[in-house]
Design a protein around this motif. Sequence first.
Motif, short mmCIF file in Angstrom:
data_model
loop_
_atom_site.label_atom_id
_atom_site.label_comp_id
_atom_site.label_asym_id
_atom_site.label_seq_id
_atom_site.Cartn_x
_atom_site.Cartn_y
_atom_site.Cartn_z
N ASP A 19 0.82 -1.21 0.00
CA ASP A 19 0.00 0.00 0.00
C ASP A 19 0.86 1.28 0.00
N VAL A 20 1.82 1.33 -0.92
CA VAL A 20 2.72 2.49 -0.98
C VAL A 20 2.11 3.58 -1.86
N SER A 21 1.96 4.75 -1.29
CA SER A 21 1.48 5.91 -2.05
C SER A 21 2.50 7.04 -1.92
N ARG A 222 6.21 -1.22 3.85
CA ARG A 222 5.45 0.05 3.96
C ARG A 222 6.38 1.25 4.05
N VAL A 223 5.87 2.41 3.64
CA VAL A 223 6.61 3.66 3.83
C VAL A 223 6.37 4.12 5.27
N VAL A 224 7.47 4.20 6.04
CA VAL A 224 7.33 4.61 7.44
C VAL A 224 8.02 5.96 7.70
N PHE A 225 8.74 6.45 6.69
CA PHE A 225 9.33 7.79 6.79
C PHE A 225 9.32 8.41 5.41
N ALA A 237 15.89 7.56 12.51
CA ALA A 237 16.63 6.51 11.80
C ALA A 237 16.69 5.25 12.65
N ARG A 238 16.85 5.41 13.97
CA ARG A 238 16.91 4.23 14.86
C ARG A 238 15.60 3.46 14.79
N GLU A 239 14.50 4.19 14.72
CA GLU A 239 13.20 3.53 14.63
C GLU A 239 13.09 2.75 13.31
N LEU A 240 13.61 3.38 12.24
CA LEU A 240 13.52 2.76 10.91
C LEU A 240 14.36 1.49 10.84
N TYR A 241 15.57 1.54 11.40
CA TYR A 241 16.49 0.40 11.25
C TYR A 241 16.39 -0.62 12.38
N GLY A 242 15.69 -0.27 13.47
CA GLY A 242 15.50 -1.23 14.56
C GLY A 242 16.83 -1.80 15.02
N MET A 243 16.90 -3.14 15.05
CA MET A 243 18.11 -3.75 15.61
C MET A 243 19.35 -3.57 14.73
#
Length: 260
Positions: A19-21, A222-225, A237-243
């Motif tokens: 669902d990428v817009s 999904r697009v998260v940023f 960025a930390r949220e995006l890359y997680g571990m």
Amino acid sequence: MLKLEGLTTTFGKTCAVQDVSLSIPAGQFVGVIGRSGAGKSTLLRTINRLAEPTSGRVIWRDADMTGVSGSQLRDWRRRCSMVFQQFNLVGRLDVLNNVLMGRLTQTPFWRAVTKTWSSEDRALAFAALDQFDISGLASQRADQLSGGQQQRVAICRALMQDPEIILADEPVASLDPRNTGIVMDALALVNRQFGLTVLCNLHSLDLARGYCDRLVGMANGRVVFDGTPAALTDAAARELYGMDADEVIGPDRAAKPPVA
Ligand SMILES: Nc1ncnc2c1ncn2[C@@H]1O[C@H](COP(=O)(O)OP(=O)(O)OP(=O)(O)O)[C@@H](O)[C@H]1O
């Protein structure tokens, strides 16, 4: 304007793009970032229909590219050329003929087979090579070049398609730091000087921040940023890359107490 509307691509039970817009103005340099497996490659491949979308639409200059086939699909693929991590050159062919391969969609097949390209095409190929300081390599076999030289040849081949969009899928992932800079500068030139829209998947956050006008962060398809490089704070960025964050961003000094 390139518009993606609810774009979804599934492989069996894996939803690679969900669902990428996005609306991408012509001439923007967009970095697509995220962890391995986030869906970055599939997104680029779905845009030029190397991967078929399960639902949603790809719209370029108000025309829907999702359902086109035959010559219209070939024309769409010509207008959005891909640049690949592994360059995808024909190793035993010389540089000039590799670049001229980019004209295949606009040239009778016999010209490619017999390597009798028009003088206009040859001049265009030399001009492209010249832009990236590699015209001196025109007669060398592609497999004798360094990775950075090969990627610049691949960019020249992409330009020979007379594209409007460049989709670069990890174009510097196989290169050393020096060649990485040279190839990223080549993509920046393509974007700024020729005005092409560039979508570029990148593992390095520093490169993404340094070269792109806009960053699109993906996680689980999904697009998260979606924002400027400045808006991508270390926390975002930390949220995006997680571990994987420490590997991509460096250790989180703020989170660790100083050593006494
Ligand atoms: N042709 C395919 N068939 C089946 N699954 C696929 C296919 N291509 C991608 N996938 C799956 O889709 C998901 C997204 O993969 P994709 O290659 O798009 O991610 P990525 O963010 O580009 O990863 P990387 O940075 O490692 O290249 C992954 O789970 C991957 O295994």
